[in-house]
Design a protein around this motif. Structure first.
Motif, PDB file in Angstrom:
ATOM      1  N   PHE A 138       3.526  35.098  44.409  1.00 45.24           N
ATOM      2  CA  PHE A 138       2.773  34.021  43.030  1.00 45.24           C
ATOM      3  C   PHE A 138       3.115  32.985  43.685  1.00 45.24           C
ATOM      4  N   CYS A 139       3.764  31.881  44.978  1.00 51.19           N
ATOM      5  CA  CYS A 139       3.078  31.222  45.295  1.00 51.19           C
ATOM      6  C   CYS A 139       1.169  31.078  45.989  1.00 51.19           C
ATOM      7  N   ARG A 140       0.728  32.308  45.916  1.00 48.54           N
ATOM      8  CA  ARG A 140      -1.368  32.721  45.846  1.00 48.54           C
ATOM      9  C   ARG A 140      -1.103  32.675  45.086  1.00 48.54           C
ATOM     10  N   GLN A 141      -0.765  32.738  43.546  1.00 47.93           N
ATOM     11  CA  GLN A 141      -1.949  33.395  42.509  1.00 47.93           C
ATOM     12  C   GLN A 141      -1.972  31.729  41.879  1.00 47.93           C
ATOM     13  N   ILE A 142      -0.652  31.101  41.972  1.00 44.80           N
ATOM     14  CA  ILE A 142      -0.232  29.571  41.507  1.00 44.80           C
ATOM     15  C   ILE A 142      -1.358  28.543  42.812  1.00 44.80           C
ATOM     16  N   VAL A 143      -1.972  28.967  43.821  1.00 44.80           N
ATOM     17  CA  VAL A 143      -2.630  27.972  44.720  1.00 44.80           C
ATOM     18  C   VAL A 143      -4.379  28.443  44.630  1.00 44.80           C
ATOM     19  N   ASN A 144      -4.804  29.756  44.324  1.00 41.98           N
ATOM     20  CA  ASN A 144      -5.794  30.312  43.178  1.00 41.98           C
ATOM     21  C   ASN A 144      -5.845  29.416  42.033  1.00 41.98           C
ATOM     22  N   GLY A 145      -5.191  28.881  41.149  1.00 41.28           N
ATOM     23  CA  GLY A 145      -5.174  28.624  40.458  1.00 41.28           C
ATOM     24  C   GLY A 145      -5.663  27.365  39.976  1.00 41.28           C
ATOM     25  N   MET A 146      -5.300  26.143  41.330  1.00 35.69           N
ATOM     26  CA  MET A 146      -5.510  25.342  41.517  1.00 35.69           C
ATOM     27  C   MET A 146      -6.156  24.362  42.061  1.00 35.69           C
ATOM     28  N   ALA A 147      -7.017  25.707  42.876  1.00 36.17           N
ATOM     29  CA  ALA A 147      -8.223  25.470  44.351  1.00 36.17           C
ATOM     30  C   ALA A 147      -9.476  25.254  42.813  1.00 36.17           C
TER      31      ALA A 147
END
Ligand code: ADE
Length: 310
Positions: A138-147
């Motif tokens: 979940f964290c990885r995906q959120i970071v991807n979206g935010m990047a």
């Protein structure tokens, strides 16, 4: 006045490819309350295709203020400008002809991440639904979206580019409702909600209901919002994820948060949080914005972790 709504920075045409006629739209049950008003499940029929497509319809309440209309259009303008990313809620269309204006976005079937995590907590006779590996994912995906948002900073203006600026300007402030989850368990950052007005050097919000417990000290104290203040908020979101939908600073009132942070207090480490994740979260909460990692750097921290060590 010297300030200007970001809506003014984009041209929003009434007649465009995103406009849907209302007789091709069906509104279903209410999903919740968004930044602007109510959100409903909806279906749209395309002229060119059979069947109906499910989506989420955000509707301004009747009698909404002029500012609310502007904020609503600003969110739309931002979504059009951004394009699509798997971890960002995408635009489906809008009905801006006639009242009330409606924004159509991708449906996230499983709703917001916080409630999903709370529902998945262990209870009598039932194990926890989400493994620690899943929480990291979940964290990885959120970071991807935010990047993706970090990298596509559309609010950046030439006018402002003259100023020496270490960080790009924040798109929005993160808070738990901003992360939705679809049927495939994909996290989608959403709600480009809060209005920003360009005020000389930095963006300040006009909203009075601020997500104080997700805000960086410089946002609370000096109303400075940058991508680095989004990184701080991501730290709080990490804390929410590993506490399975816990409420940050539950025992503290908003008015005390800034003092608390300045005195060095930070949220306690959630029980299930691996030490590597704890290290990342602490970095996101550096008092100095410069010392916080960028979302682009965080992608590396979360990628390849699941197979590695937990
Ligand atoms: N609540 C707010 N926005 C939503 C969306 N896009 N999908 C599902 N629930 C929502």
């Amino acid at each position: 006045v010297g300030s200007e709504n970001i809506y003014d920075l984009f041209e929003v045409h009434d007649k465009d490819v995103w406009e849907f006629e209302r007789h091709n739209l069906w509104i279903g049950p209410k999903l919740g309350n968004g930044a602007f008003g109510e959100v409903f499940q909806a279906w749209i029929a395309h002229q060119s295709a059979d069947g109906k497509q499910a989506c989420a319809a955000k509707r301004l309440p009747p009698g909404a203020s002029y500012e609310a209309h502007q904020d609503f259009r600003a969110e739309l303008a931002l979504m059009k400008e951004l394009g699509t990313h798997p971890n960002v809620i995408g635009l489906v269309g809008h009905c801006f002809q006639d009242e009330p204006p409606i924004l159509l976005v991708e449906l996230a079937e499983l709703g917001n991440l916080r409630d999903l995590l709370r529902k998945g907590r262990a209870s009598e006779g039932r194990a926890q639904s989400h493994s620690v590996g899943q929480l990291i994912e979940f964290c990885r995906q959120i970071v991807n979206g935010m990047a993706f948002l970090e990298q596509n900073d559309v609010i950046h203006r030439d006018l402002a580019a003259r100023n020496v600026r270490r960080h790009r300007l924040a798109k929005f402030e993160f808070k738990h409702l901003c992360v939705l989850v679809d049927q495939q368990m994909t996290c989608k950052v959403s709600d480009f909600g809060l209005a920003r007005t360009l005020d000389g050097e930095q963006y300040t919000t006009t909203t009075t209901r601020l997500p104080v417990k997700w805000m960086a000290p410089e946002s609370l104290g000096r109303r400075i919002y940058t991508t680095k203040s989004d990184v701080w908020a991501f730290g709080v979101t990490m804390w929410e994820i590993f506490s399975l939908g816990g409420t940050p600073y539950q025992e503290y009132r908003n008015a005390h948060i800034l003092n608390l942070l300045e005195s060095g207090y930070r949220l306690p480490v959630p029980m299930q949080m691996p030490s590597k994740a704890h290290g990342i979260m602490q970095q996101c909460w550096s008092m100095e914005a410069e010392e916080r990692p960028a979302f682009a750097e965080l992608i590396g921290s979360f990628t390849g972790w699941r197979s590695e060590s937990l």
